[in-house]
Design an enzyme around this catalytic site. Structure first.
Site, PDB file in Angstrom:
ATOM      1  CB  CYS A  98      10.920   7.046  33.866  1.00 11.54           C
ATOM      2  SG  CYS A  98      12.362   7.775  33.068  1.00 11.54           S
ATOM      3  CB  CYS A 150      -0.882   0.045   1.253  1.00  6.47           C
ATOM      4  SG  CYS A 150      -2.147  -1.216   1.273  1.00  6.47           S
ATOM      5  CG  HIS A 151       2.094   2.563   3.471  1.00  9.14           C
ATOM      6  ND1 HIS A 151       1.321   3.696   3.638  1.00  9.14           N
ATOM      7  CD2 HIS A 151       1.626   1.650   4.369  1.00  9.14           C
ATOM      8  CE1 HIS A 151       0.442   3.477   4.600  1.00  9.14           C
ATOM      9  NE2 HIS A 151       0.599   2.253   5.058  1.00  9.14           N
TER      10      HIS A 151
END
Lengths: 138, 285, 109
Positions: free
Chosen positions: B246, B103-104
């Site tokens: 974190c 598709c891309h």
């Protein structure tokens, strides 16, 4: 300033030595050098070892060796559990007897590079690298 | 350059006792492959609402050798993962027998600019989406393939690939319109103290950047460099994986990658970096 | 067999006879040191790339004996002389017996 639990913990953390405690050089490391040199003397010039003064992370420490005219260069991390790091052999098509790589250092210690020259003599360079403990364990 | 602000007693106590150093972030210029000029030091974004005098990329807080590793795609070990993802981009997967390329097409054309605007609102889905969420949406809806683990190597490599083609472009994440509720939630999280250590993101990254925490040089905590190849674990790390770490390090029950909390936090933190260049995949400690 | 081991080399595609060139090599490999323990406390056995060689048209440029202290994703940068057109051959030897190779051709400029 009130001594809250938070403050005490942070003060304690802050007081911990920021740098990893230095690793003592092992006897095994010295043996490896003797094995390589056959006990011969090593000149203090003729090989350059470039290593950071403070390693950002002991897992990946960039180093560089340069020993014009060398056949082989042995690199040791004197304070690692096993001191051997690498041995470079330079062939006829090496443009220079220099190389860069990335190594693991278990703690603050000396990194040593010994060059075996084509004429049979030896040269040694040493660099102390401080390996730090990071911040929040992260 | 450090803005004078009231430093929380928390960290100043530790700082005074340990004689903690403040080290200037290094002045240097990042040009990748001799071509991609990066904006790594720029004026504050709207999102920081005046709390930071300048935006400084995490790149400036790292040592000489680490900074050098990012300036060349060969020296940057994060690019190994980008190459793996490029192979995956062209590999058909799932029952629909499609690959991303199906598709891309070429990733460098189709994905240029994408990373710079994520996380963003997806109208059809009615939610804020991170790149990972969008990749998985494409996989499950268009490729009929299994979703990838949110912080898995495959996913993080793919995000790194998509990020790499936007390098040099300024981060430009929307903070208003349909995303504003999520953005506000992210901002709230940023300033919330968590855990036994009762630390918020701001305590370190807004109030104390530039200071040493043990031997770590605290950055402003931007995420323009993600996914990050960390020397510490010699692999690519995703944003949510870092957030999770974190929060865990404040000794709190941490949130899961992909959770609404982290999606909101990512949106907010990304917007704080608006103006800095997309650097991912970057190299950090 | 280590998974996903991918060698990468940066070498010039052309050079003039006798030119000195910089070669960079990287190979994605975990370099399991043999020092780590898994969650049950058992030592994860060593599994590293223990040797790397670079040759040009059959002549040795560099031959590196590697130990576990070489970082994950071993990286080497060195200089080679290109006497004539030909091929650089790079070889990595894994503890598990695998051998990874990469060849880069150099034309005369």
């Amino acid at each position: 300033m009130t001594m809250t639990r938070r403050n005490v913990m942070v003060m304690g953390a802050g007081a911990v030595i920021a740098l990893g405690l230095p690793m003592p050089a092992s006897a095994a490391a010295d043996d490896k050098i003797s094995e390589f040199t056959g006990g011969a003397d090593m000149a203090s010039e003729g090989i350059t070892l470039t290593a950071p003064e403070i390693a950002e992370n002991g897992n990946t420490v960039p180093i560089e060796i340069d020993a014009p005219g060398a056949e082989a260069v042995l690199i040791l991390a004197m304070g690692n559990p096993t001191p051997g790091v690498a041995e470079f052999k330079f062939g006829p098509l090496a443009a220079s007897q220099s190389a860069s790589t990335r190594i693991r250092l278990a703690g603050t210690q000396d990194v040593v590079a010994v060059a075996k020259m084509k004429d049979g003599s030896f040269a040694k360079a040493s660099s102390n690298v401080k390996v730090t403990i990071g911040g929040c364990g992260g | 350059m450090k803005k004078i602000t009231c430093i929380p007693a928390l960290l100043s106590a530790g700082a005074i006792m340990a004689g903690a150093a403040y080290a200037e972030p290094v002045e240097d210029t990042l040009v990748v492959n001799g071509e991609i000029e990066m904006t790594t030091w720029t004026e504050p974004s709207d999102a920081v609402e005046g709390k930071l005098p300048q935006l400084i990329s995490g790149w400036h807080f790292r040592g000489t050798e680490t900074r050098a590793m990012q300036s060349d795609d060969f020296d940057n070990p994060g690019m190994i993962f980008v190459e793996d993802a490029k192979d995956a981009w062209y590999t058909a997967e799932g029952d629909a027998g499609k690959s991303c390329a199906g598709c891309h097409d070429d990733v460098a054309d189709s994905m240029k600019g994408v990373r710079a605007v994520y996380p963003k609102w997806n109208e059809e889905a009615g939610e804020v989406r991170t790149l990972e969420m969008q990749v998985n949406a494409c996989r499950t809806e268009n490729m009929d393939a299994e979703p990838l683990g949110y912080t898995s190597t495959d996913m993080t490599s793919m995000v790194a690939l998509i990020s790499s083609v936007s390098r040099g472009m300024p981060v430009d994440v929307a903070t208003d319109g349909p995303v504003s509720e999520t953005w506000e939630r992210g901002k709230e999280l940023y300033y919330t103290r968590f855990g036994q250590l009762e630390l918020s993101c701001a305590n370190c990254h807004e109030d104390n950047y530039g200071r040493m925490i043990r031997a770590d040089h605290l950055s402003q905590g931007h995420i323009n460099g993600f996914p990050v190849y960390r020397l510490k674990n010699t692999k690519l790390n995703a944003v949510h994986a870092r957030f999770k770490g974190c929060v865990r390090d404040t000794r709190a029950e941490t949130f899961a990658p992909g959770s609404p909390e982290f999606v909101a936090l990512e949106l907010y933190v990304a917007s704080r970096g608006n103006g800095l260049s997309v650097e991912g995949p970057s190299v950090r400690n | 067999m280590a998974e996903n081991v991918r060698p990468r080399v940066k070498a010039p595609r052309q050079a003039s006879a006798g030119e000195e060139v910089t070669i960079k090599t990287l190979i994605s490999h975990p370099m399991e040191s043999g020092q780590r323990k898994d969650s049950d406390g058992n030592t994860i056995p060593r599994s590293i790339i223990h040797r790397f060689t670079c040759e040009f048209n059959g002549e040795m440029v560099v031959d590196v004996a590697m130990e576990p202290a070489i970082s994950t994703n071993p990286y080497f940068e060195f200089e080679a002389v290109v006497p004539e057109a030909g091929d650089f051959k790079f070889t990595w030897y894994d503890d598990d017996g695998s051998v990874y190779e990469e060849t880069k051709s150099v034309a005369m400029a």
